[in-house]
Design an enzyme around this catalytic site. Structure first.
Site, PDB file in Angstrom:
ATOM      1  N   ASP A  25     -11.083  -0.279  -0.734  1.00 36.97           N
ATOM      2  CA  ASP A  25      -9.517  -1.168  -1.450  1.00 36.97           C
ATOM      3  C   ASP A  25      -8.562  -0.675  -1.701  1.00 36.97           C
ATOM      4  O   ASP A  25      -9.683   0.435  -2.351  1.00 36.97           O
ATOM      5  CB  ASP A  25     -10.142  -2.099  -1.562  1.00 36.97           C
ATOM      6  N   GLU A  27      -4.997  -0.845  -4.204  1.00 35.69           N
ATOM      7  CA  GLU A  27      -3.638  -1.501  -4.706  1.00 35.69           C
ATOM      8  C   GLU A  27      -2.762  -0.753  -4.607  1.00 35.69           C
ATOM      9  O   GLU A  27      -2.625   0.632  -4.536  1.00 35.69           O
ATOM     10  CB  GLU A  27      -4.494  -2.133  -6.579  1.00 35.69           C
ATOM     11  N   HIS A  75      -1.722  -8.017  -8.353  1.00 36.84           N
ATOM     12  CA  HIS A  75      -2.816  -7.143  -8.911  1.00 36.84           C
ATOM     13  C   HIS A  75      -2.505  -7.051 -10.693  1.00 36.84           C
ATOM     14  O   HIS A  75      -3.068  -6.192 -11.490  1.00 36.84           O
ATOM     15  CB  HIS A  75      -2.802  -5.745  -8.014  1.00 36.84           C
ATOM     16  N   HIS A 170      -6.237  -9.082  -8.005  1.00 35.97           N
ATOM     17  CA  HIS A 170      -6.839  -7.972  -7.046  1.00 35.97           C
ATOM     18  C   HIS A 170      -7.053  -6.864  -8.207  1.00 35.97           C
ATOM     19  O   HIS A 170      -5.998  -7.333  -8.423  1.00 35.97           O
ATOM     20  CB  HIS A 170      -5.296  -8.357  -5.708  1.00 35.97           C
ATOM     21  N   ASP A 175     -12.489  -6.519  -5.772  1.00 40.10           N
ATOM     22  CA  ASP A 175     -12.563  -6.270  -3.847  1.00 40.10           C
ATOM     23  C   ASP A 175     -13.269  -5.542  -3.174  1.00 40.10           C
ATOM     24  O   ASP A 175     -13.930  -6.273  -2.224  1.00 40.10           O
ATOM     25  CB  ASP A 175     -11.117  -6.081  -3.808  1.00 40.10           C
TER      26      ASP A 175
END
Length: 255
Positions: A25, A27, A75, A170, A175
């Site tokens: 994942d 960001e 986030h 997040h 995640d």
């Protein structure tokens, strides 16, 4: 850092029971890499034969641009926090060495792969992600399994009873950890019953066998003897089988 050489092709046809998978994942500063948005966090969880290994990869990155306010709301990562962090070019070699030859498990893969490809394109000598790794999109998987339903990561956590209570914001590594649980549940596996890594024995070839040895003397087994009525009923049943088959029941020959 020098680019990683020798990347293999896509791995979509390999059996996940016998391969290395990386749940990944990211960001970002915004939604569109075409508009110059950058990756600011990468989180990866390694699975070998569908078991978490603990060999994870996590890094925050200095994007050299402002983070959109809407992204910060999602986030919580700020430019001030990232001011002393490395840039993508600083960690690209380590990242691609880590990812090389694995199947990536990503929720909404075009988003994360698009950002990774955009970052790699800024560095000489690197190709695209799918030239090095297979890619499995769990959003596509979820839509096939649950058509017409919400298939966000939070929705899947609720559907598969995965604890996401820590996910108030997040975060790439968090995640990825949650997605690993969701993926294993959604694809028919399970994580909660896997053995503790410290208790897993070693095979003669050095690989982990996935078996925990238990000292027999430490186990108190309860033996329940059959009652006389149960023994009589058992003999009556055997006699009925003898008569029905015109011979001797197989059970008598084996005991």
């Amino acid at each position: 850092m020098a680019p990683t050489a020798g990347c293999c092709g896509p791995l979509a046809d390999l059996n996940p029971e016998h391969m290395r998978q990386i749940v990944l994942d990211t960001e970002t500063t915004g939604l569109e890499p075409e508009q110059g948005h950058r990756i600011i966090e990468i989180g990866c969880v390694e699975l070998m034969e569908r078991r978490p290994t603990g060999n994870n990869f996590h890094v925050y990155l200095q994007p050299d641009r402002e983070i959109d306010a809407a992204a910060v709301e999602v986030h919580g990562i700020t430019n001030a926090f990232l001011a002393d962090k490395p840039r993508f070019a600083d960690i690209a070699g380590d990242l691609m060495t880590y990812l090389q030859g694995a199947e990536l498990v990503i929720h909404n893969a075009p988003f994360d792969v698009g950002f990774l490809d955009a970052e790699l394109a800024r560095i000489d000598g690197f190709g695209k992600v799918d030239e090095c790794c297979g890619v499995l999109d769990t959003l596509v998987m979820a839509r096939k399994k649950h058509p017409g339903q919400r298939n966000s990561l939070d929705a899947l956590c609720g559907r598969y009873d995965i604890d996401n209570s820590r996910r108030d914001k997040h975060g790439a590594l968090l995640d990825a950890e949650i997605l690993a649980d969701v993926y294993l549940a959604m694809s028919g596996g399970q994580r909660t019953l896997s053995l503790d890594a410290a208790a897993v024995s070693e095979r003669s070839d050095g690989r982990r066998a996935g078996i925990r040895r238990v000292a027999r003397e430490a186990v108190n087994l309860v033996v329940v003897e059959a009652s006389s009525e149960e023994l009589d009923a058992h003999q009556a049943r055997l006699q009925a089988i003898d008569q029905a088959c015109g011979g001797e029941a197989v059970w008598r020959r084996l005991h």
